[in-house]
Design a protein around this motif. Sequence first.
Motif, short mmCIF file in Angstrom:
data_model
loop_
_atom_site.label_atom_id
_atom_site.label_comp_id
_atom_site.label_asym_id
_atom_site.label_seq_id
_atom_site.Cartn_x
_atom_site.Cartn_y
_atom_site.Cartn_z
N ASP A 14 0.85 -1.19 0.00
CA ASP A 14 0.00 0.00 0.00
C ASP A 14 0.88 1.24 0.00
O ASP A 14 1.67 1.45 0.92
CB ASP A 14 -0.92 0.03 1.23
N VAL A 15 0.75 2.03 -1.05
CA VAL A 15 1.51 3.28 -1.18
C VAL A 15 0.50 4.41 -1.32
O VAL A 15 -0.38 4.36 -2.19
CB VAL A 15 2.45 3.24 -2.41
N GLN A 16 0.62 5.40 -0.46
CA GLN A 16 -0.27 6.56 -0.50
C GLN A 16 0.37 7.65 -1.34
O GLN A 16 1.57 7.92 -1.23
CB GLN A 16 -0.53 7.09 0.91
N CYS A 17 -0.43 8.29 -2.18
CA CYS A 17 0.05 9.39 -3.01
C CYS A 17 0.51 10.53 -2.10
O CYS A 17 -0.24 10.97 -1.22
CB CYS A 17 -1.07 9.86 -3.94
N PRO A 18 1.73 11.04 -2.31
CA PRO A 18 2.21 12.14 -1.48
C PRO A 18 1.48 13.45 -1.75
O PRO A 18 1.51 14.35 -0.92
CB PRO A 18 3.69 12.25 -1.85
N ASP A 19 0.80 13.56 -2.88
CA ASP A 19 0.11 14.79 -3.23
C ASP A 19 -1.33 14.85 -2.73
O ASP A 19 -1.78 15.86 -2.20
CB ASP A 19 0.12 15.00 -4.74
N CYS A 20 -2.08 13.72 -2.89
CA CYS A 20 -3.50 13.77 -2.52
C CYS A 20 -3.91 12.72 -1.49
O CYS A 20 -5.04 12.73 -1.02
CB CYS A 20 -4.37 13.63 -3.78
N GLY A 21 -3.01 11.79 -1.14
CA GLY A 21 -3.31 10.80 -0.11
C GLY A 21 -4.07 9.57 -0.58
O GLY A 21 -4.35 8.68 0.20
N THR A 22 -4.39 9.48 -1.87
CA THR A 22 -5.11 8.34 -2.42
C THR A 22 -4.16 7.15 -2.56
O THR A 22 -2.96 7.32 -2.80
CB THR A 22 -5.67 8.69 -3.82
N LYS A 23 -4.70 5.93 -2.41
CA LYS A 23 -3.89 4.74 -2.58
C LYS A 23 -3.44 4.66 -4.04
O LYS A 23 -4.24 4.76 -4.96
CB LYS A 23 -4.68 3.48 -2.22
N MET A 24 -2.13 4.47 -4.24
CA MET A 24 -1.56 4.39 -5.58
C MET A 24 -1.61 2.96 -6.10
O MET A 24 -1.58 2.01 -5.33
CB MET A 24 -0.13 4.92 -5.58
N GLU A 25 -1.66 2.82 -7.42
CA GLU A 25 -1.74 1.52 -8.07
C GLU A 25 -0.36 1.10 -8.59
O GLU A 25 0.35 1.90 -9.21
CB GLU A 25 -2.72 1.61 -9.24
N ASN A 26 0.01 -0.16 -8.35
CA ASN A 26 1.26 -0.70 -8.84
C ASN A 26 1.16 -0.89 -10.35
O ASN A 26 0.29 -1.60 -10.84
CB ASN A 26 1.55 -2.04 -8.14
#
Length: 80
Positions: A14-26
Amino acid sequence: MGMCPLCNNFRDVDVQCPDCGTKMENKGREAEYYDDYSPYMPIDQMKLEDGYPADYKNGECPHVFACQKCGGDQVIMVKE
């Protein structure tokens, strides 16, 4: 070297976007985006040429993660 848990579907990260906090997709290994033939090259060979000097030595696999909400992306080093 080792086996990447993301490439081999052993686990998810699980990686959170540093800009908006949304979960990022691999989006897969970063080296697969270099050219048309890079997905077919041996992984250890690509690690020697990918611009990350420590990934081969440290047993890491660079993966691209992208945010579907804001469009941001980043490379995350995943321990093998």
